[in-house]
Design a protein around this motif. Structure first.
Motif, PDB file in Angstrom:
ATOM      1  N   GLU A  14      -0.255 -11.295 136.089  1.00  0.00           N
ATOM      2  CA  GLU A  14      -1.376 -11.814 135.441  1.00  0.00           C
ATOM      3  C   GLU A  14      -2.556 -11.243 135.836  1.00  0.00           C
ATOM      4  O   GLU A  14      -3.812 -11.101 135.246  1.00  0.00           O
ATOM      5  CB  GLU A  14      -1.496 -13.465 135.465  1.00  0.00           C
ATOM      6  CG  GLU A  14      -0.497 -14.107 134.569  1.00  0.00           C
ATOM      7  CD  GLU A  14      -0.839 -15.755 134.668  1.00  0.00           C
ATOM      8  OE1 GLU A  14      -1.265 -16.125 133.636  1.00  0.00           O
ATOM      9  OE2 GLU A  14      -0.622 -16.310 135.803  1.00  0.00           O
ATOM     10  N   TYR A  15      -2.843 -11.291 137.338  1.00  0.00           N
ATOM     11  CA  TYR A  15      -3.921 -10.928 137.969  1.00  0.00           C
ATOM     12  C   TYR A  15      -3.793 -10.021 139.362  1.00  0.00           C
ATOM     13  O   TYR A  15      -2.639  -9.910 139.413  1.00  0.00           O
ATOM     14  CB  TYR A  15      -4.439 -12.022 138.704  1.00  0.00           C
ATOM     15  CG  TYR A  15      -4.719 -13.285 137.923  1.00  0.00           C
ATOM     16  CD1 TYR A  15      -4.042 -14.687 137.750  1.00  0.00           C
ATOM     17  CD2 TYR A  15      -5.725 -13.385 136.701  1.00  0.00           C
ATOM     18  CE1 TYR A  15      -4.317 -15.704 136.871  1.00  0.00           C
ATOM     19  CE2 TYR A  15      -6.025 -14.065 135.739  1.00  0.00           C
ATOM     20  CZ  TYR A  15      -5.035 -15.236 135.835  1.00  0.00           C
ATOM     21  OH  TYR A  15      -5.244 -16.262 135.065  1.00  0.00           O
ATOM     22  N   SER A  41      -2.474  -6.117 137.791  1.00  0.00           N
ATOM     23  CA  SER A  41      -1.427  -6.753 137.094  1.00  0.00           C
ATOM     24  C   SER A  41      -0.349  -6.218 136.471  1.00  0.00           C
ATOM     25  O   SER A  41       0.711  -6.672 136.328  1.00  0.00           O
ATOM     26  CB  SER A  41      -2.171  -7.543 136.063  1.00  0.00           C
ATOM     27  OG  SER A  41      -2.682  -6.848 135.367  1.00  0.00           O
ATOM     28  N   GLU A  67      -9.028 -14.758 139.368  1.00  0.00           N
ATOM     29  CA  GLU A  67      -8.537 -14.776 138.024  1.00  0.00           C
ATOM     30  C   GLU A  67      -9.463 -13.647 137.295  1.00  0.00           C
ATOM     31  O   GLU A  67      -9.132 -13.538 136.087  1.00  0.00           O
ATOM     32  CB  GLU A  67      -8.279 -15.956 137.341  1.00  0.00           C
ATOM     33  CG  GLU A  67      -9.685 -16.840 137.390  1.00  0.00           C
ATOM     34  CD  GLU A  67      -9.050 -18.330 136.940  1.00  0.00           C
ATOM     35  OE1 GLU A  67      -8.317 -18.462 135.995  1.00  0.00           O
ATOM     36  OE2 GLU A  67      -9.891 -19.384 137.274  1.00  0.00           O
ATOM     37  N   THR A 106      -8.018  -8.486 136.933  1.00  0.00           N
ATOM     38  CA  THR A 106      -6.501  -7.938 136.374  1.00  0.00           C
ATOM     39  C   THR A 106      -6.283  -6.721 136.500  1.00  0.00           C
ATOM     40  O   THR A 106      -5.198  -6.078 137.119  1.00  0.00           O
ATOM     41  CB  THR A 106      -6.511  -8.300 134.722  1.00  0.00           C
ATOM     42  OG1 THR A 106      -7.412  -7.519 134.019  1.00  0.00           O
ATOM     43  CG2 THR A 106      -6.808  -9.998 134.659  1.00  0.00           C
TER      44      THR A 106
END
Length: 126
Positions: free
Chosen positions: A31-32, A53, A100, A103
């Motif tokens: 995700e990140y 990511s 967050e 990425t």
């Protein structure tokens, strides 16, 4: 809540190797991006490597290029920093960090990261 826990630091002689681990929770590694930083006494926190990511290694600092390598195991939620040919100037506290917002790449400034581990001490000395 995002959590990162580093381990693997210690005392090593110049020329030796260590592998640091950063176990994450609260998000997935696909995700990140996750970055490794280090901080020597009296110095600012410095980014040494980033993995995005997609699993691509980025931002290897000039001081560690060719000696350090970042990797990850998505299934075990772990990011690694393999450190070879260690030098006394590699001494410091090593942190992994995540935010967050990032990425596909990592910014170089530590202030751009919201979540940090507690750090693990690496000492390179004879």
């Amino acid at each position: 809540q995002f959590k990162l826990v580093e381990s693997g630091g210690g005392l090593v002689q110049p020329g030796g190797s260590l592998r640091l681990s950063c176990v994450i929770s609260g998000f997935r590694l696909d995700e990140y991006a996750v970055a490794w930083f280090r901080q020597a006494p009296g110095k600012e926190r410095e980014e040494v490597a980033c993995i995005n990511s997609a699993g691509l290694s980025l931002n290897e600092g000039d001081s560690v290029k060719g000696r350090f390598a970042i990797s990850r195991d998505v299934a075990s939620h772990t990011v690694y920093l393999q450190m070879n040919s260690l030098k006394p100037e590699d001494t410091g506290v090593y942190y992994c960090a995540e935010d967050e917002f990032w990425t596909s790449w990592c910014p170089a400034k530590s202030s751009d990261f919201a979540s940090w581990g507690q750090g693990t001490q690496v000492t390179v000395s004879s």
